[in-house]
Design a protein around this motif. Structure first.
Motif, PDB file in Angstrom:
ATOM      1  N   ASN A   1       0.240  -3.756  -5.487  1.00  0.00           N
ATOM      2  CA  ASN A   1      -0.833  -3.274  -6.039  1.00  0.00           C
ATOM      3  C   ASN A   1      -0.554  -2.249  -7.125  1.00  0.00           C
ATOM      4  O   ASN A   1      -1.397  -2.067  -7.888  1.00  0.00           O
TER       5      ASN A   1
ATOM      6  N   MET B   1      -6.677  -3.374  -1.037  1.00  0.00           N
ATOM      7  CA  MET B   1      -5.533  -3.251  -0.664  1.00  0.00           C
ATOM      8  C   MET B   1      -5.378  -2.844   1.011  1.00  0.00           C
ATOM      9  O   MET B   1      -4.729  -3.214   1.538  1.00  0.00           O
TER      10      MET B   1
ATOM     11  N   TYR C   1      11.328 -12.583  10.789  1.00  0.00           N
ATOM     12  CA  TYR C   1      12.115 -11.673  10.038  1.00  0.00           C
ATOM     13  C   TYR C   1      13.346 -12.295   9.687  1.00  0.00           C
ATOM     14  O   TYR C   1      14.212 -11.679   8.661  1.00  0.00           O
TER      15      TYR C   1
ATOM     16  N   LYS D   1      15.816   6.526   4.513  1.00  0.00           N
ATOM     17  CA  LYS D   1      15.856   8.001   4.593  1.00  0.00           C
ATOM     18  C   LYS D   1      17.164   8.424   5.259  1.00  0.00           C
ATOM     19  O   LYS D   1      17.363   8.488   6.382  1.00  0.00           O
ATOM     20  N   THR D   2      18.210   8.499   4.308  1.00  0.00           N
ATOM     21  CA  THR D   2      19.360   8.722   4.532  1.00  0.00           C
ATOM     22  C   THR D   2      19.904   9.728   3.663  1.00  0.00           C
ATOM     23  O   THR D   2      19.319   9.893   2.573  1.00  0.00           O
TER      24      THR D   2
ATOM     25  N   ASP E   1      10.211  -4.439   9.037  1.00  0.00           N
ATOM     26  CA  ASP E   1       8.921  -5.011   8.714  1.00  0.00           C
ATOM     27  C   ASP E   1       8.517  -4.190   7.447  1.00  0.00           C
ATOM     28  O   ASP E   1       8.357  -2.793   7.326  1.00  0.00           O
TER      29      ASP E   1
ATOM     30  N   SER F   1      17.869   9.099   0.290  1.00  0.00           N
ATOM     31  CA  SER F   1      17.118  10.121  -0.640  1.00  0.00           C
ATOM     32  C   SER F   1      17.639  10.723  -1.733  1.00  0.00           C
ATOM     33  O   SER F   1      16.712  10.650  -2.825  1.00  0.00           O
TER      34      SER F   1
ATOM     35  N   ASN G   1      -1.467  -6.979   7.248  1.00  0.00           N
ATOM     36  CA  ASN G   1      -0.105  -6.711   7.590  1.00  0.00           C
ATOM     37  C   ASN G   1       0.170  -5.933   8.866  1.00  0.00           C
ATOM     38  O   ASN G   1       1.143  -6.421   9.743  1.00  0.00           O
TER      39      ASN G   1
ATOM     40  N   GLN H   1      -3.589  -4.616   3.867  1.00  0.00           N
ATOM     41  CA  GLN H   1      -2.676  -3.704   4.932  1.00  0.00           C
ATOM     42  C   GLN H   1      -3.250  -3.927   6.313  1.00  0.00           C
ATOM     43  O   GLN H   1      -2.217  -3.997   7.134  1.00  0.00           O
TER      44      GLN H   1
ATOM     45  N   SER I   1       6.080  -5.122   5.050  1.00  0.00           N
ATOM     46  CA  SER I   1       4.843  -5.651   4.397  1.00  0.00           C
ATOM     47  C   SER I   1       4.259  -4.168   3.717  1.00  0.00           C
ATOM     48  O   SER I   1       3.667  -4.768   2.760  1.00  0.00           O
ATOM     49  N   ALA I   2       4.254  -3.144   4.451  1.00  0.00           N
ATOM     50  CA  ALA I   2       3.271  -2.274   4.071  1.00  0.00           C
ATOM     51  C   ALA I   2       3.726  -1.534   2.378  1.00  0.00           C
ATOM     52  O   ALA I   2       3.078  -1.371   1.628  1.00  0.00           O
TER      53      ALA I   2
ATOM     54  N   THR J   1       3.003  -4.644   0.011  1.00  0.00           N
ATOM     55  CA  THR J   1       1.798  -4.350  -0.611  1.00  0.00           C
ATOM     56  C   THR J   1       1.511  -3.305  -1.557  1.00  0.00           C
ATOM     57  O   THR J   1       0.610  -3.546  -2.725  1.00  0.00           O
ATOM     58  N   LYS J   2       2.095  -2.142  -1.283  1.00  0.00           N
ATOM     59  CA  LYS J   2       1.848  -0.972  -1.914  1.00  0.00           C
ATOM     60  C   LYS J   2       2.539  -1.185  -3.492  1.00  0.00           C
ATOM     61  O   LYS J   2       2.070  -0.847  -4.730  1.00  0.00           O
TER      62      LYS J   2
ATOM     63  N   PRO K   1      17.278  14.287   5.597  1.00  0.00           N
ATOM     64  CA  PRO K   1      18.597  13.573   5.861  1.00  0.00           C
ATOM     65  C   PRO K   1      19.872  14.360   5.633  1.00  0.00           C
ATOM     66  O   PRO K   1      20.912  13.968   5.849  1.00  0.00           O
TER      67      PRO K   1
ATOM     68  N   GLY L   1       6.231   5.482   4.257  1.00  0.00           N
ATOM     69  CA  GLY L   1       6.763   4.485   5.228  1.00  0.00           C
ATOM     70  C   GLY L   1       7.559   5.271   6.191  1.00  0.00           C
ATOM     71  O   GLY L   1       7.703   4.875   7.445  1.00  0.00           O
ATOM     72  N   THR L   2       7.829   6.699   6.054  1.00  0.00           N
ATOM     73  CA  THR L   2       8.856   7.397   6.817  1.00  0.00           C
ATOM     74  C   THR L   2       7.944   7.918   8.281  1.00  0.00           C
ATOM     75  O   THR L   2       8.498   8.439   9.064  1.00  0.00           O
TER      76      THR L   2
ATOM     77  N   GLU M   1       8.637   4.439  -2.427  1.00  0.00           N
ATOM     78  CA  GLU M   1       8.512   4.260  -1.022  1.00  0.00           C
ATOM     79  C   GLU M   1       9.653   4.707  -0.172  1.00  0.00           C
ATOM     80  O   GLU M   1      10.781   4.495  -0.643  1.00  0.00           O
ATOM     81  N   GLU M   2       9.711   5.231   1.005  1.00  0.00           N
ATOM     82  CA  GLU M   2      10.722   5.561   1.898  1.00  0.00           C
ATOM     83  C   GLU M   2      10.555   4.701   3.154  1.00  0.00           C
ATOM     84  O   GLU M   2       9.504   4.698   3.690  1.00  0.00           O
ATOM     85  N   ILE M   3      11.568   4.380   3.775  1.00  0.00           N
ATOM     86  CA  ILE M   3      11.589   3.767   5.025  1.00  0.00           C
ATOM     87  C   ILE M   3      12.971   4.182   5.856  1.00  0.00           C
ATOM     88  O   ILE M   3      13.863   4.810   5.323  1.00  0.00           O
ATOM     89  N   ILE M   4      12.403   4.137   7.038  1.00  0.00           N
ATOM     90  CA  ILE M   4      13.485   4.649   8.040  1.00  0.00           C
ATOM     91  C   ILE M   4      14.304   3.249   8.575  1.00  0.00           C
ATOM     92  O   ILE M   4      13.670   2.530   8.741  1.00  0.00           O
TER      93      ILE M   4
END
Lengths: 350, 380, 259, 291
Positions: free
Chosen positions: B226, D1, D210, B181-182, B216, B186, D8, D5, B218-219, B222-223, A145, D260-261, B208-211
């Motif tokens: 855990n 897990m 959501y 993720k910008t 959602d 980052s 999920n 998942q 949830s993934a 959960t990580k 990014p 996640g990305t 964890e990174e997300i876009i």
């Protein structure tokens, strides 16, 4: 009045008009236009290139790509990364960008060989998104990014081309000229005829012995190469790129230009780009509605004028080369008996 | 014949359109008034991120209004010129040309995204135009040149306080990092991670990174669960933090969350409801502050625009204030002099005391805030 | 061995037997016709001959070599070309361009030749254009070369389709209901033209559902009904064959009920 | 897990399935990819929000929104698509038109409601349910039940009612259906009504889960739902559901094991693979080419 106007459109004047437009474009910066207007002109030029490329695929061959921003991005990134890391000259970096864009389009085209129509379009859409994800995620190479910064300006014989010395503007004109010429040469050949035949009726084209798959792949590669070149030029002009420039919206903007201008025309690409790039600048009160306007263009054009604003058919006669005219004149109007093809020697005997 | 006429009409129409467009582009240079000082605001007023650009515009106009009520600057009226960059680099580049072409403009407040700012900043730098971005967070942004300033928190300073909140205010040590993720997300995640690894007492259990674009989480949740995280540092705007908190607290109500000042917005509470109770962050702007200046600012803002200002909006407000103060201090609209003043300024604004370091990054002082009973409260 | 020989080919779609063990042959320079009621499977046979459909069983030999289950392009380059029941011209192209597309198969220049406009490019373009004009003149479209294909009359479009097929250097022409939609005069002209083609040495297979059209022109007639060949022979023999009459009457009756 | 998942993913997939049904419905009848479906879905959610803010109460708001969104679907067909069918435009014209419509709707929503994420009332929140160390939220269960109910109703409409019969006839052969006296335009418009209504239901349920709405919510979700519809065999309703679940689970697993990305990339890769290897999807039927 009516008569004068229609006289002015006669084919013998066309050359004059084209020459006048080209001369105007060449002398435009000397009128002391502000850099802002020049910037807009350059953006129009870039989008005209992109539309020109997409036109080869969508306008002539009838394959609608919804992910063309991917090739634009690949051209931009490859060229920018080579120029920043290896200090390659702009022209070499651009060539590399074009080659990589071509190769990636080849891969896409080969994997999606079996797809036609809408399915193909959706696959290209998915491809465009995947490429953006790669740009975003492959951080060691693309810088993710954070994007690529300090991209060197193009330089020619050691002379740096900038906006202020009009170098960038003229580079844009030259590139657009080259791309237009290449497209013209390709379209006016058996390749171009094969493209159009595929768009008109793919099955009938197969029965003309056209290897339709091969030509579709070729159209993809030509189209992507042009987008790659435009991307490379963009990167060196704007000097900072990140994945946000190359989104689905960009692909749709390209498609809107092609559709608005007129699929399968050259003039439509320049005019379409000029209208769609300049209009949000000119009509600021519509700025919030610009995507609504793009949407309306797609809907209304499909509904009322699918051939585009400038998509009329030429009323000029088909251009027979001098050679052909002479050969035909020699022949006169003698009676011809058609004979089936028997061997190579007789194949093209008149 | 009819066909021909149609063709002629199309040609004429198109010619007019193009002409209008070009004239439209060129024609705005216009009136030159001696008694006016212009400052430009550039940000996304339309499209996906328009909420932020509109915030910029509102804030700057509010600040300018206050100054004009007091008689303007250097005896001249201040005028705000607003440009919509649509959060697009292409647009920003053109707008930058337009701004530097107007000699009445002394500085720009904007742009919003770092990527967009960085497309425009070479043009500003070359033309000695002052740019103060209230939001740009790319680590390299302010080193683009000496006319390029940032009135946003410096990530490393903020990250350090964020971690300190986790340890000392919340008493947790098993840390998870969630980032968008910008460029900002980052960078923040990277710096935070390095800080955690350098500290023996802390334990980085998951990252964890997300876009942006999916709601959602949830993934990721959960990580984190855990991995045994007991606190998550969230490098995201309110629109990430709120839904993430909601989804996480459904699974584990005991989780502690640390945010950044970017997420400090009334919308966080609106969106997150009960789930964001206890979310804590470092902030340089606190709307509930007892400081009368801040109180009057918040009140005026709500009066005028109907909602409370966010941290980013307030940074835009201060950016305008800083620029105007520098003009006043310089006693001239000469941009080089104003730039010099900017490096000397120590501005007491609603986002705390601000001064710029050698590369043009704002140095800020932070307070800590948390959400309690549906409101932001200061953590002592 | 016959010039083109079809040996008991079959094709089924799901449970439907569209073509069931049909055989026929044609010698060089002959005109044969395949007739049958609508939906009998005639066009399916053309589709199998030209590589649109694969065949489930049987064999198709052309000049002694098998050509079944090839792609349409391979079939065309072996010398078999076709027209379509519902005209499939490149309607946004000019008349001459349509025929030029037909010469595609015999245009051997490379991409580089195109970009550099080499001698080779110019030679092929010139020769092919002359060839296209000649074909169009001989078929009576010589004065329409500049027009767009869809501006032609229905009859002229059918002629253009034939011209385009000829341009592919075909030896065998498969014409799918070429006279459909024409008035008697047009259709007589067309049949006359088909005869001259035959006299020039072309081999022609016609599809028709109207028997009377092909009575005077065919060397042999094959009759298909429900995917099966029910009769073959000289036109007069076929016309008097009781099975053919029954099929046609039955077919007509069924057709009438459906519409 | 992994089990968690997968669950999920199933919950996420259910939301894609809900949207995918609308794609499948229209495609099944018209062979048209209705690209505007994603934005119609966002429209439905915003309408609920608007009616709620008018203090009409949640349930009436939902029903009004379903009705209004269904009408929007009809409007789209009537004004933009029906003329194309009349003109016998190229098939791609339909796709381009619906892309245009999707831009119009999405950006109008942005202008009218603002681009930011807005809170949406929770629909059915009774906390989490624990089944053998796997946690599922009650909203997800509720969503699943409604989805299955919706699917059952749709299947019933298509298979057991007169209009359903007409729809099936149309999907086989429009011309023949027309000759048999079926009012083609009415059936198509009805299909678009159903498509719009199902989008509104999906919008309500997913936003309720959501508790967020925003104008661009339909873009990525719409694309993924489309992948799901293609995967299941576009035009096959139960295929859409199974496709949705597969896309959801693969996305969840991608997020779990790749990060996640990568999740978005994974669902697009699934889309391309399915298109290339099995364009008719898991449950689709192959068509015969006509010359």
């Amino acid at each position: 009045m009516k008569n004068i106007l229609s006289q002015m459109l006669l084919p013998q004047f066309h050359k004059f008009y084209i020459a006048a437009i080209i001369l105007t474009l060449i002398f435009l910066p000397l009128l002391g236009l502000s850099q802002y207007v020049l910037r807009i002109m350059i953006m129009i030029g870039i989008y005209a290139m992109l539309a020109m490329g997409l036109n080869m695929l969508t306008g002539y061959t009838g394959q609608v790509s919804l992910g063309h921003a991917a090739f634009y991005a690949i051209g931009a990134y490859v060229s920018a990364l080579l120029a920043t890391t290896l200090q390659l000259n702009f022209f070499i970096a651009m060539l590399a960008g074009v080659v990589v864009a071509a190769i990636s389009s080849l891969l896409l085209a080969l994997t999606t060989l079996r797809l036609t129509g809408t399915y193909l379009s959706i696959a290209t859409l998915g491809y465009g998104e995947i490429i953006r994800m790669i740009l975003l995620n492959w951080e060691p190479v693309t810088n993710g990014p954070l994007g690529v910064r300090n991209i060197p300006r193009p330089s020619f014989l050691g002379y740096e081309l900038t906006l202020a010395n009009n170098g960038i503007y003229y580079l844009m004109l030259v590139l657009l000229g080259i791309i237009s010429l290449l497209c013209y040469l390709i379209i006016n050949s058996k390749i171009g005829r094969a493209f159009i035949a595929i768009k008109e009726d793919e099955l009938a084209a197969q029965f003309m012995g056209i290897k339709t798959t091969g030509y579709k792949v070729l159209a993809f590669v030509i189209s992507a190469s042009i987008a790659g070149a435009a991307g490379s030029f963009y990167a060196h002009m704007i000097r900072y790129i990140d994945p946000n420039t190359f989104t689905f919206d960009t692909s749709i903007l390209m498609l809107s230009i092609v559709i608005l201008g007129g699929m399968g025309t050259f003039r439509g690409m320049y005019v379409g780009a000029a209208i769609l790039i300049a209009f949000p600048e000119a009509l600021r009160f519509l700025a919030a509605y610009r995507f609504v306007v793009y949407g309306l263009i797609l809907v209304l054009m499909m509904r009322f004028r699918p051939q585009g604003l400038l998509g009329w058919r030429s009323s000029n006669p088909y251009r027979l080369s001098k050679q052909v005219s002479e050969m035909l004149a020699q022949e006169g109007n003698r009676e011809i008996t058609l004979k089936p093809f028997e061997g190579k020697e007789e194949a093209v005997k008149g | 014949m009819v066909k021909k006429m149609k063709k002629i009409i199309s040609y004429l129409l198109i010619a007019t359109l193009v002409m209008v467009s070009l004239i439209g582009c060129a024609g705005t240079a216009g009136s030159k008034a001696e008694s006016v000082v212009k400052i430009a605001v550039a940000g996304p007023l339309t499209g996906d991120n328009s909420e932020y650009g509109i915030g910029f515009k509102n804030a700057v106009e509010l600040m300018v209004e206050e100054w004009n009520e007091r008689g303007g600057v250097l005896g001249k009226t201040i005028q705000v010129v607003v440009y919509d960059d649509k959060n697009s680099g292409e647009e920003a580049a053109a707008i930058a040309e337009k701004i530097v072409g107007d000699s009445d403009i002394v500085g720009v407040i904007g742009h919003f995204a770092s990527g967009v700012s960085m497309v425009a900043s070479p043009t500003y730098q070359e033309n000695k135009m002052i740019e103060i971005s209230p939001t740009a967070s790319h680590p390299d942004y302010s080193s683009e040149g000496d006319y390029i300033f940032r009135n946003n928190s410096v990530i490393s300073a903020e990250a350090e306080i964020g971690l300190d909140i986790a340890i000392n205010n919340l008493g947790r040590t098993n840390i998870g990092i969630l980032s968008i993720k910008t460029d900002w997300g980052s960078s923040t995640a990277g710096i935070t991670k390095d800080l955690i690894l350098a500290n023996d007492k802390l334990n980085l259990v998951a990252q964890e990174e997300i876009i942006e674009g999916s709601d959602d989480y949830s993934a990721a949740v959960t990580k984190f669960v855990n991995a045994g995280a007991d606190v998550i540092i969230v490098a995201g705007m309110y629109n990430t933090l709120a839904p993430f908190a909601k989804q996480y607290k459904q699974v584990n109500p005991d989780i502690a969350l640390v945010g950044f000042s970017n997420a400090y917005s009334y919308q966080l509470i609106e969106l997150g409801g009960e789930a964001v109770e206890g979310v804590t962050f470092p902030i340089s702007f606190f709307s509930g502050s007892t400081d009368p200046e801040i109180q009057s600012y918040v009140q005026r803002y709500i009066e005028k625009y109907g909602s409370a200002p966010s941290a980013l909006t307030s940074q835009a407000y201060d950016s305008a204030g800083i620029l105007l103060q520098a003009i006043e201090n310089a006693g001239t609209t000469d941009r080089e002099k104003i730039k010099e003043e900017l490096y000397r300024i120590n501005y007491k604004g609603v986002t705390g005391d601000t001064f710029f370091n050698a590369i043009g990054d704002a140095q800020k002082t932070y307070v800590r805030a948390t959400v309690k009973n549906g409101a932001f409260v200061k953590v002592e | 061995m016959a010039f083109l020989e079809v040996k008991s080919i079959s094709k089924h779609f799901g449970g439907l037997m569209a073509v069931d063990q049909v055989s026929f042959k044609i010698e060089k320079g002959e005109i044969i016709s395949i007739i049958g009621p609508n939906g009998a499977g005639k066009t399916t046979i053309f589709n199998m001959l030209t590589g649109v459909y694969s065949i489930d069983a049987g064999e198709i030999d052309f000049e002694g070599k098998p050509i079944h289950n090839r792609s349409p392009q391979e079939v065309v380059s072996s010398g078999i070309s076709r027209t379509f029941q519902n005209i499939r011209l490149f309607s946004n192209m000019r008349v001459i361009e349509n025929v030029l597309v037909g010469t595609h198969i015999d245009t051997h220049y490379s991409f580089l030749d195109v970009l550099l406009r080499t001698k080779k490019y110019k030679k092929y373009e010139a020769e092919n254009t002359v060839k296209a004009v000649e074909i169009l003149r001989s078929i009576g479209l010589g004065d329409r070369i500049h027009d767009y294909a869809d501006s032609l009359s229905y009859g002229a479009q059918r002629k253009l389709e034939i011209a385009r097929a000829i341009a592919t250097n075909a030896k065998v022409l498969l014409l799918d209901e070429p006279a459909a939609g024409m008035n008697p005069q047009e259709s007589e002209e067309l049949l006359q033209f088909i005869r001259t083609l035959r006299d020039g040495g072309y081999t022609i297979i016609l599809i028709e559902h109207d028997m009377s059209v092909v009575m005077n022109i065919s060397d042999r007639i094959y009759v298909i009904d429900h995917g099966k060949k029910i009769a073959e022979g000289l036109p007069d023999e076929v016309a008097n064959n009781p099975r053919v009459i029954a099929a046609y009457l039955g077919g007509e009756k069924k057709y009438a009920e459906n519409s | 897990m992994i089990v968690q998942q997968i669950f999920n993913g199933l919950a996420l997939g259910m939301s894609y399935a809900l949207i995918a049904v609308g794609y499948s419905l229209v495609f099944g009848i018209l062979r048209l990819i209705n690209f505007s479906h994603g934005s119609v879905y966002a429209f439905g959610a915003h309408m609920v929000l608007m009616f709620v803010s008018m203090n009409l109460g949640l349930i009436p708001a939902i029903f009004l929104s379903i009705l209004l969104t269904g009408l929007l679907g009809m409007l789209i067909d009537k004004t933009a698509l029906q003329p194309l069918r009349k003109k016998k435009s190229i098939p791609i014209a339909g796709l381009i038109t619906t892309i245009g419509i999707s831009y119009i709707i999405q950006n109008m929503l942005m202008i009218l409601f603002g681009s930011e994420r807005k809170p949406f009332p929770a629909l059915f929140d009774k906390g989490m349910i624990n089944i053998l160390s796997v946690q599922i939220s009650s909203t997800q269960v509720f969503m699943m039940v409604v989805s299955i109910l919706l699917l059952a109703i749709m299947t019933f409409v298509i298979n057991k009612t007169k209009i359903g019969l007409a729809m099936r006839a149309l999907s086989q052969n429009v011309k023949a259906a027309h000759l048999m006296g079926i009012n083609v335009n009415f059936v198509v418009i009805f299909t678009f009504f159903l498509g719009g209504a199902s989008a509104a239901i999906a919008g309500t349920l997913i936003s309720g889960y959501y508790q967020i709405v925003y104008p661009t919510m339909g873009f990525v979700a719409g694309l993924k739902a489309f992948s799901a519809a293609v995967l299941g065999g576009i035009g096959v309703l139960h295929g859409a559901v199974i496709g949705g679940l597969i896309v959801g689970v693969s996305e969840s697993l991608a997020a779990a094991f790749l990060g996640g990305t990568y999740r978005d990339a994974v669902s697009f890769i699934v889309l391309i693979i399915v298109l290339v290897l099995k364009p008719d999807g898991l449950f689709g039927k192959k068509g015969i080419m006509k010359v």
